[in-house]
Write an enzyme that holds these catalytic residues in place. Structure first.
Site, PDB file in Angstrom:
ATOM      1  N   GLY A  87      31.476  32.416  31.629  1.00 53.49           N
ATOM      2  CA  GLY A  87      30.388  33.105  30.961  1.00 53.49           C
ATOM      3  C   GLY A  87      31.104  34.726  30.577  1.00 53.49           C
ATOM      4  N   ASN A  88      29.997  35.276  30.136  1.00 48.97           N
ATOM      5  CA  ASN A  88      30.237  36.576  29.644  1.00 48.97           C
ATOM      6  C   ASN A  88      29.019  37.620  29.802  1.00 48.97           C
ATOM      7  OD1 ASN A  88      28.486  36.754  27.279  1.00 48.97           O
ATOM      8  ND2 ASN A  88      29.747  35.111  26.570  1.00 48.97           N
ATOM      9  N   ARG A  89      29.299  38.779  29.810  1.00 44.05           N
ATOM     10  CA  ARG A  89      28.249  39.995  30.379  1.00 44.05           C
ATOM     11  C   ARG A  89      27.189  40.165  29.277  1.00 44.05           C
ATOM     12  NH1 ARG A  89      32.014  44.470  31.705  1.00 44.05           N
ATOM     13  NH2 ARG A  89      30.044  45.853  31.821  1.00 44.05           N
ATOM     14  N   SER A  90      27.029  39.435  28.227  1.00 45.81           N
ATOM     15  CA  SER A  90      26.061  39.814  27.258  1.00 45.81           C
ATOM     16  C   SER A  90      24.546  39.582  27.868  1.00 45.81           C
ATOM     17  CB  SER A  90      26.323  38.685  25.915  1.00 45.81           C
ATOM     18  OG  SER A  90      25.036  39.050  25.296  1.00 45.81           O
TER      19      SER A  90
ATOM     20  N   ALA B  43      27.178  36.228  22.106  1.00 49.47           N
ATOM     21  CA  ALA B  43      28.447  36.284  22.525  1.00 49.47           C
ATOM     22  C   ALA B  43      29.019  34.930  22.738  1.00 49.47           C
ATOM     23  CB  ALA B  43      28.592  37.113  23.791  1.00 49.47           C
TER      24      ALA B  43
END
Ligand code: CTP
Length: 409
Positions: free
Chosen positions: A209-212, A277
């Site tokens: 995943g990502n930090r958005s 994102a």
């Protein structure tokens, strides 16, 4: 610095209890709030609650503190007047300039932005009398916010629910910073916005995943809805955020799900905004069971494959007259500055407008505030506009201003 002065008018509806949360949100973020309820509002929340939370005395009529002429002073001194909740009766009285209590006097004497947050049953909101009153107030530059749809008093559901108090506080702060941030210039336009960060499964319990956080996409949707647009928000794994009032929210997880949802919604949209994102890669073959470590097996190696570039696809399928907006979070490096990379990305992606976030220095990811540039080949006044440092809703308002300019050319 003196604190911004907000008058919080409270109408006589069950949602008056939520005005306490708005009051709390405003005082805790450094605003001096004076509560002016109607007599009917005090059937729902007592004056003592408003006095304790605001630190100011509370009156409903014009015959208290007469020597201080407070029916004029309260409105004239305000930087912003909010009405939460605005009932059908209060909207009618405001539209027609009646002045039979302190709140309606305040509305007539205020020279600052005024914003009503309606809450009533769907039938009352949709009645031609209310529609006309709302249109009249809006034609004078007053903000009458879109109510939410959902559970109303009793068992019924429908349009007319008060917007989430956090959303009201955010819009209040936007109007204090930018009094002209909420024109009705997107009325009749369909917009679709993606938000959040996609997750690509590795196995049933793990993902890439990502930090958005999704906060920027939600702010775009919130501001667009309040500027009159019909908004579809495609949300991938945002932090817990209230659904923006008056929008349709579709929740997705992977890049592929987001891609399908965006193509479907973009088919008849006037504006498409890719604020999410999106993972560029996904694990080649996610395990059907939880991956275990083992001393007699080699450690697993994850092979990644490319996801589709959704923005590029949307640009390729673009309808005539449609505006497509991309986002880029960039850092400078030895090959160029933030703006150099952004200019290259605008060309590569082929979108009409690119919103560029300068990452780092406490900005962009997981923060409340943003800064950056708006880039377009189609601005009449050059191709780059700086976005002043401010909240994500301020960035959203600047972006919708730019979209309006592109529509005109
Ligand atoms: N985007 C997209 N599909 C992807 C990746 C990105 O639609 N698979 C969109 C994002 O929503 C954003 C824009 O493309 O609007 C730019 O995203 P970014 O990650 O900066 O672009 P990339 O093309 O992945 O460029 P980079 O090589 O800099 O990561």
């Amino acid at each position: 610095m003196t604190k911004p002065r907000v008058v919080l008018g409270v109408g006589g509806g069950i949602a008056a209890y939520k005005a306490c949360e708005v009051l709390r949100g405003l005082t805790e973020s450094g605003h001096d709030v004076r509560v002016v309820p109607t007599e009917a509002a005090l059937n729902f929340v007592g004056a003592a609650t408003f006095e304790a939370l605001s630190g100011h005395p509370v009156h409903t009529g014009v015959f208290t503190e007469v020597p201080e002429v407070q029916h004029v002073r309260v409105g004239k001194e305000a930087d912003l007047v909010l009405v939460v909740p605005a009932t059908a009766d209060l909207l009618a009285r405001a539209a027609h300039g009646l002045a039979d209590d302190l709140l309606t006097n305040t509305l007539l004497t205020a020279r600052c932005p005024v914003a009503f947050f309606p809450a009533m049953h769907t039938e009352m909101w949709e009645h031609p009398a209310t529609r006309d009153n709302v249109a009249l107030l809006r034609s004078r530059g007053v903000v009458v916010a879109e109510p939410d749809a959902g559970r109303l008093t009793g068992k019924d559901t429908g349009k007319g629910r008060l917007a989430d108090p956090r959303e009201i506080v955010d819009l209040a702060r936007l109007l204090l910073a930018e009094p002209a941030a909420l024109p009705r210039d997107l009325s009749g336009r369909k917009v679709v916005i993606s938000a959040g960060g996609t997750r690509e499964p590795l196995d049933p319990v793990r993902y890439l995943g990502n930090r958005s956080s999704g906060k920027q996409g939600y702010a775009l949707a919130r501001v667009a809805a309040q500027r009159g647009a019909e908004v579809t928000l495609v949300a991938a794994h945002t932090v817990t955020l209230p659904d923006p009032a008056g929008t349709t929210v579709e929740h997705v997880s992977t890049a592929e799900e987001l891609r399908v949802a965006m193509h479907r919604a973009a088919a008849d949209a006037d504006v498409v905004v890719m604020a999410a994102a999106v993972a560029d890669f996904r694990p080649d073959s996610p395990a059907g069971h939880k991956i275990k470590k083992s001393d007699d097996q080699p450690d697993p190696v994850v092979t990644l494959v490319r996801n589709a570039d959704i923005l590029a696809e949307l640009v390729q399928n673009k309808r005539s007259g449609q505006i497509i907006v991309g986002f880029a979070a960039e850092t400078g490096d030895e090959r160029g500055s933030v703006l150099d990379h952004a200019r290259t990305k605008l060309k590569r992606k082929g979108c009409d407008l690119l919103v560029v976030n300068a990452v780092g220095e406490g900005r962009a990811f997981e923060t409340e505030d943003n800064a950056g540039w708006l880039l377009s080949e189609f601005f009449a006044d050059g191709t780059e506009r700086p976005i002043p440092f401010g909240s994500k809703s301020q960035l959203a308002a600047a972006m919708w201003d730019a979209v309006a300019d592109l529509t005109e050319h």
